[in-house]
Write an enzyme that holds these catalytic residues in place. Structure first.
Site, PDB file in Angstrom:
ATOM      1  CE  LYS A   1      -3.701   2.314   2.494  1.00  0.00           C
ATOM      2  NZ  LYS A   1      -4.631   2.252   3.622  1.00  0.00           N
TER       3      LYS A   1
ATOM      4  CE  LYS B   1      -6.325   1.754  -0.514  1.00  0.00           C
ATOM      5  NZ  LYS B   1      -6.912   1.651   0.796  1.00  0.00           N
TER       6      LYS B   1
END
Ligand code: PBG
Length: 323
Positions: free
Chosen positions: A195, A247
């Site tokens: 992330k 992400k």
């Protein structure tokens, strides 16, 4: 020498459909949803046109719609009325997120995969994903204790999947141990493995009414790095992640491809708020074709290697794919 003609396979829609390598399917979509404590009707999110903060009633309705359309899952984020330093609303069985999970699980049972954001940022008054030490820094190991409690609370509330999204070191192992210790061996961990500290989260901060000042660069990854993502994914696999996620999506297709190459578990990607809002804003100006660009972005994320896609377009894209 005959002219080699790749165009032969592009000559009409039927041929193109036959040779298409990548296909989107609603079952692989997960719809992220926001539920606001105390809301009696859906509240629009200005920076994400078409996306709302749900009331419990409208959340239940949208969950049932996902079942009817055949969407794979729902990822629920809570927007509490009160926040504090330790994010106690996240572990409270009567906190908005846990109440919402119970409600959706009761309404939909096992007809869709119910996922829960496992992070403190929606619940902390400082807006960070963890608890702070005396110097105001995010305290990794103290945060893990909170995540363990939160995972069990969410499992009790009916989540099939918990999604630790805070990028604390060791979070997957701690959450797995906590779930197993509370007899939730079947609860799945969707690890936000890679992330990045992204500017594209901007609209999400409005969606959850985040109180964050500063940024998350001491725990989320530097956009400049790929090797670090491989390391994070490997660690999460070793700690017992059932699914690993990258992400954001579109700006990180190379990371998705690496994840798909090395992962022995399914790979997910999150097409985040800013990716959605960029398409919406450009389309609203008449600069791009909304449906075409949304589907193209999703296809690209899938082509890069994500089998599961979290997308605010889930319901609409499912509709588009049927026609
Ligand atoms: C953290 C979390 C964030 C998002 C999902 N989980 C925000 C952040 O890390 O700042 C962003 C999702 C999106 O932008 O759509 N709980």
């Amino acid at each position: 020498m005959p002219v080699i003609r790749p165009r032969r396979l592009r000559q009409n829609a039927a041929v193109r459909a036959l040779v298409a390598q990548t296909r989107l399917h609603p079952r692989n979509f997960v719809l992220p949803v926001f539920v606001k404590e105390g809301a009696t009707a859906p509240v629009p999110i200005t920076s994400m046109p078409g996306v709302v903060q749900h009331s419990l009633e409208s959340l239940e309705a949208v969950a049932k719609e996902c079942v009817a359309v055949g969407i794979g899952g729902l990822m629920v984020f809570g927007v509490p009325l009160e926040k504090d330093a330790t994010g106690s609303g996240g572990t409270d069985p009567d906190g908005i997120l846990n109440v919402a999970l119970r409600r959706v699980r009761a309404a939909c049972g096992d007809d869709l995969v119910l996922m829960s954001d496992l992070c403190l940022d929606e619940f902390t008054d400082h807006g960070h994903c963890g608890v702070l030490d005396e110097h105001g820094r995010v305290d990794n190991d103290a945060t893990l204790v909170r995540y363990a409690e939160m995972a069990v609370a969410q499992a009790r509330a009916g989540a099939h999947v918990v999604g630790p999204s805070g990028m604390m070191d060791g979070q997957v192992a701690v959450v797995r141990a906590a779930l197993d210790g509370a007899d939730f061996e079947d609860v799945i961990i969707l690890a936000y493995a890679a992330k990045y500290a992204s500017g594209f989260y901007g609209p999400f901060r409005e969606a959850v009414q985040s109180s964050l000042e500063g940024d998350r660069s001491t725990y989320q990854q530097d956009p400049a790095n790929l090797a670090e993502a491989i390391r994070e994914i490997q660690l999460d696999l070793d700690e017992g992640a059932d699914i690993v996620m990258v992400k954001p999506g579109l700006p990180y297709l190379d990371v998705i491809a690496e994840a798909a190459a090395l992962s022995t578990v399914p790979v997910a990607a999150y097409q985040i708020s800013g990716e959605y809002s960029m398409i919406e804003a450009a389309a609203a100006n008449g600069w791009i074709d909304r449906k075409r660009c949304a589907l193209e972005a999703l296809t690209s994320i899938r082509r890069a290697g994500a089998q599961i896609i979290l997308t605010y377009y889930a319901l609409e894209a499912a509709e588009w794919l049927r026609t």
